[in-house]
Scaffold this active site. Structure first.
Site, PDB file in Angstrom:
ATOM      1  N   LEU A  51      63.569 -63.923  83.977  1.00 52.56           N
ATOM      2  CA  LEU A  51      63.676 -65.338  84.361  1.00 52.56           C
ATOM      3  C   LEU A  51      64.736 -66.029  83.516  1.00 52.56           C
ATOM      4  O   LEU A  51      64.429 -66.747  82.564  1.00 52.56           O
ATOM      5  CB  LEU A  51      62.316 -66.029  84.193  1.00 52.56           C
ATOM      6  CG  LEU A  51      61.088 -65.273  84.720  1.00 52.56           C
ATOM      7  CD1 LEU A  51      59.834 -66.118  84.545  1.00 52.56           C
ATOM      8  CD2 LEU A  51      61.265 -64.866  86.171  1.00 52.56           C
ATOM      9  N   ASP A  52      65.993 -65.853  83.892  1.00 50.32           N
ATOM     10  CA  ASP A  52      67.107 -66.355  83.084  1.00 50.32           C
ATOM     11  C   ASP A  52      67.695 -67.616  83.710  1.00 50.32           C
ATOM     12  O   ASP A  52      67.896 -67.681  84.927  1.00 50.32           O
ATOM     13  CB  ASP A  52      68.191 -65.268  82.981  1.00 50.32           C
ATOM     14  CG  ASP A  52      69.184 -65.557  81.869  1.00 50.32           C
ATOM     15  OD1 ASP A  52      68.918 -66.462  81.055  1.00 50.32           O
ATOM     16  OD2 ASP A  52      70.231 -64.895  81.807  1.00 50.32           O
TER      17      ASP A  52
END
Length: 267
Positions: free
Chosen positions: A43-44
């Site tokens: 989850l960047d």
């Protein structure tokens, strides 16, 4: 005024029903080909999303959580059984203390929300598994995680794995250590190590996604992704939506025969 409000509500409901029907049709077409059973996400881009839109501290993570809930719904409708998300790395503890505390507070709030009656976890019969070195978490977060796993243990339609206080090197070291304790004499086999992996509760992911265009794995699932499709869409995590999921599945269907051949060679 009341008549106009009622008319607006009816229109909204009708539009929502139409969108759900069209999504169902789309997923039926996609299901003609192979559908991955396990998707993993790094989850960047939450903080970059907040800066991009001038949001306050921590709001990027909240937007990211909403995206996660929406994508989970789409994945389960499509027939994906396992979803793994890299929520918090051991290395993230090195960030500023107030930022770490903010993420922990948000995590506690959302873990408690996951097990509420009306949550997506209960709607889709999802079992929640937290994987990682949970001893590193604060006691309230760890207790909430253990409670969520206990409450959802009976669910079996789908599984959500949340990697917290996790790195792949820590996972491998943990598995090797536990294998040595089990086999004080003799040869340690590959099956011994894999049995003690944090991720031993799920098959290897067919697709590993890192958003925001980054191609680094950042110490995530290094053991499990030797034959996985790696994808790095440019969208920041809170921007991920239906079109990105459809594109991922189409790309997977295009290369799936090659991935299967590669996996067989590794066996």
């Amino acid at each position: 005024m009341e008549r106009n409000t009622n008319s607006s509500n009816i229109i909204v409901r009708l539009f929502g029903s139409w969108v759900s029907y069209m999504r169902k049709c789309l997923f039926q077409v996609l299901s003609v080909g192979p559908v991955p059973s396990h998707l993993a996400f790094i989850l960047d881009g939450n903080r970059r999303y907040a800066r991009k839109w001038g949001l306050g501290e921590g709001m990027g993570h909240r937007a990211g959580f909403l995206s996660l809930m929406t994508l989970m719904k789409y994945c389960y409708e499509l027939g994906v059984k396992y979803i793994t998300v890299y929520a918090f790395s051991i290395d993230n503890f090195k960030r500023k203390p107030d930022e770490v505390q903010g993420v922990m507070d948000l995590m506690l709030e959302k873990i408690e929300g996951l097990v509420k009656e009306e949550s997506i976890v209960n709607q889709y019969g999802v079992r929640v598994e937290f994987v990682g070195n949970l001893k590193l978490l604060s006691e309230p977060v760890r207790n909430a995680a253990e409670k969520a796993m206990r409450i959802t243990a009976h669910n079996n339609r789908a599984i959500l794995l949340i990697a917290v206080a996790y790195t792949s090197t820590d996972e491998i070291a943990h598995a090797a250590h536990q294998s040595c304790l089990d086999r004080k004499e003799g040869v340690i086999r590959l099956s011994d190590v894999e049995r003690h992996m944090y991720m031993g509760v799920a098959p290897d992911p067919e697709i590993l996604v890192r958003t925001s265009g980054e191609t680094r794995l950042s110490n995530f699932l290094l053991w499990q992704t030797s034959s996985s499709l790696l994808s790095s869409p440019k969208a920041l995590w809170p921007e991920m939506g239906l079109r990105h999921l459809v594109w991922l599945v189409l790309n997977f269907q295009r290369v799936q025969p090659y991935l299967d051949t590669t996996k067989k060679k590794l066996l």
